[in-house]
Design a protein around this motif. Structure first.
Motif, PDB file in Angstrom:
ATOM      1  N   SER A  48       0.785  -1.159  -0.064  1.00  0.00           N
ATOM      2  CA  SER A  48       0.058  -0.086  -0.044  1.00  0.00           C
ATOM      3  C   SER A  48       0.937   1.335  -0.112  1.00  0.00           C
ATOM      4  CB  SER A  48      -0.997  -0.047   1.290  1.00  0.00           C
ATOM      5  OG  SER A  48      -2.017  -1.073   1.326  1.00  0.00           O
ATOM      6  N   ARG A 104      -4.411  12.833  -6.239  1.00  0.00           N
ATOM      7  CA  ARG A 104      -5.369  12.714  -7.620  1.00  0.00           C
ATOM      8  C   ARG A 104      -4.861  13.086  -8.806  1.00  0.00           C
ATOM      9  NH1 ARG A 104      -8.109  16.414  -5.063  1.00  0.00           N
ATOM     10  NH2 ARG A 104      -8.601  18.512  -6.159  1.00  0.00           N
ATOM     11  N   VAL A 161       1.208   7.531 -10.095  1.00  0.00           N
ATOM     12  CA  VAL A 161       2.073   6.547  -8.849  1.00  0.00           C
ATOM     13  C   VAL A 161       2.676   5.564  -9.555  1.00  0.00           C
ATOM     14  CG1 VAL A 161       1.805   5.229  -6.882  1.00  0.00           C
ATOM     15  CG2 VAL A 161       0.414   7.240  -7.157  1.00  0.00           C
ATOM     16  N   GLY A 215      -6.237   6.315 -13.124  1.00  0.00           N
ATOM     17  CA  GLY A 215      -6.319   5.032 -13.002  1.00  0.00           C
ATOM     18  C   GLY A 215      -6.490   4.196 -14.280  1.00  0.00           C
ATOM     19  N   ARG A 226      -5.474   2.388  -7.698  1.00  0.00           N
ATOM     20  CA  ARG A 226      -5.304   3.183  -6.641  1.00  0.00           C
ATOM     21  C   ARG A 226      -6.781   3.685  -6.202  1.00  0.00           C
ATOM     22  NH1 ARG A 226      -2.590   7.823  -9.766  1.00  0.00           N
ATOM     23  NH2 ARG A 226      -3.260   9.174  -8.006  1.00  0.00           N
ATOM     24  N   ASN A 246      -8.393   6.932  -5.311  1.00  0.00           N
ATOM     25  CA  ASN A 246      -8.194   8.653  -5.040  1.00  0.00           C
ATOM     26  C   ASN A 246      -9.027   9.339  -3.817  1.00  0.00           C
ATOM     27  OD1 ASN A 246      -6.156   8.607  -7.050  1.00  0.00           O
ATOM     28  ND2 ASN A 246      -7.638   9.343  -8.412  1.00  0.00           N
ATOM     29  N   LYS A 259      -4.889   6.381  -1.518  1.00  0.00           N
ATOM     30  CA  LYS A 259      -3.978   5.291  -1.574  1.00  0.00           C
ATOM     31  C   LYS A 259      -3.715   4.669  -2.934  1.00  0.00           C
ATOM     32  CE  LYS A 259      -5.309   3.509   2.856  1.00  0.00           C
ATOM     33  NZ  LYS A 259      -4.144   3.467   3.497  1.00  0.00           N
ATOM     34  N   ALA A 260      -2.560   3.963  -3.197  1.00  0.00           N
ATOM     35  CA  ALA A 260      -2.300   3.170  -4.231  1.00  0.00           C
ATOM     36  C   ALA A 260      -1.885   1.702  -3.834  1.00  0.00           C
ATOM     37  CB  ALA A 260      -1.247   3.825  -5.217  1.00  0.00           C
ATOM     38  N   TYR A 261      -2.065   0.946  -4.587  1.00  0.00           N
ATOM     39  CA  TYR A 261      -1.502  -0.622  -4.033  1.00  0.00           C
ATOM     40  C   TYR A 261      -0.766  -1.185  -5.322  1.00  0.00           C
ATOM     41  CZ  TYR A 261      -5.919   0.641  -1.125  1.00  0.00           C
ATOM     42  OH  TYR A 261      -6.590   0.992  -0.319  1.00  0.00           O
ATOM     43  N   CYS A 295       6.882   3.407  -3.412  1.00  0.00           N
ATOM     44  CA  CYS A 295       6.010   3.963  -4.156  1.00  0.00           C
ATOM     45  C   CYS A 295       6.606   5.433  -4.214  1.00  0.00           C
ATOM     46  CB  CYS A 295       4.865   4.106  -3.577  1.00  0.00           C
ATOM     47  SG  CYS A 295       4.512   4.832  -1.890  1.00  0.00           S
TER      48      CYS A 295
END
Length: 122
Positions: free
Chosen positions: A21, A30, A34, A55, A72, A74, A78-80, A96
């Protein structure tokens, strides 16, 4: 500006899975692409995956071979990075990062997390 905290690393057996994460602070998450990079001991930092601000566009390094997914949220900032079928050679510190647009080179990224260790045992 955006501040990033990466987490979710750990020790996993070969063939296992981990979900990393990236949690951002700041109002403009946003607006940034990423990226995920990794660095193994004695090796250069290398690109893993990237996702566009909205995304809709993603890119992966060739070595991923369909094993990883990037996403992600927004609204949650978070981004994964979902990593499956992990191999011992995936062992590295994973970072990240945020950039104005999707890119595969580290120099394009202005903001970085501190990294999270992923260890894959054989």
């Amino acid at each position: 500006q955006v501040q990033l905290v990466d987490s979710g690393g750990g020790v996993v057996e070969a063939g296992g899975s981990l979900r990393l994460s990236c949690t951002a602070s700041g109002r403009t998450f946003r607006n940034y692409a990423v990226g995920w990079f990794r660095q193994a001991p004695g090796k250069k930092r290398e690109f893993v995956a990237t996702i566009s601000p909205g995304g809709g566009t993603t890119y992966f390094a060739d070595f991923v071979e369909g094993r990883f997914a990037i996403s992600r949220d927004n609204a949650r900032k978070k981004a994964y990075l979902e990593m499956n079928r992990l191999k011992p050679e995936d062992t590295a510190v994973y970072y990240c990062a945020a950039a104005d647009s999707t890119a595969t080179i580290a120099l394009a990224y202005d903001f970085w997390g501190r990294g999270t260790q992923v260890t894959v045992s054989s």
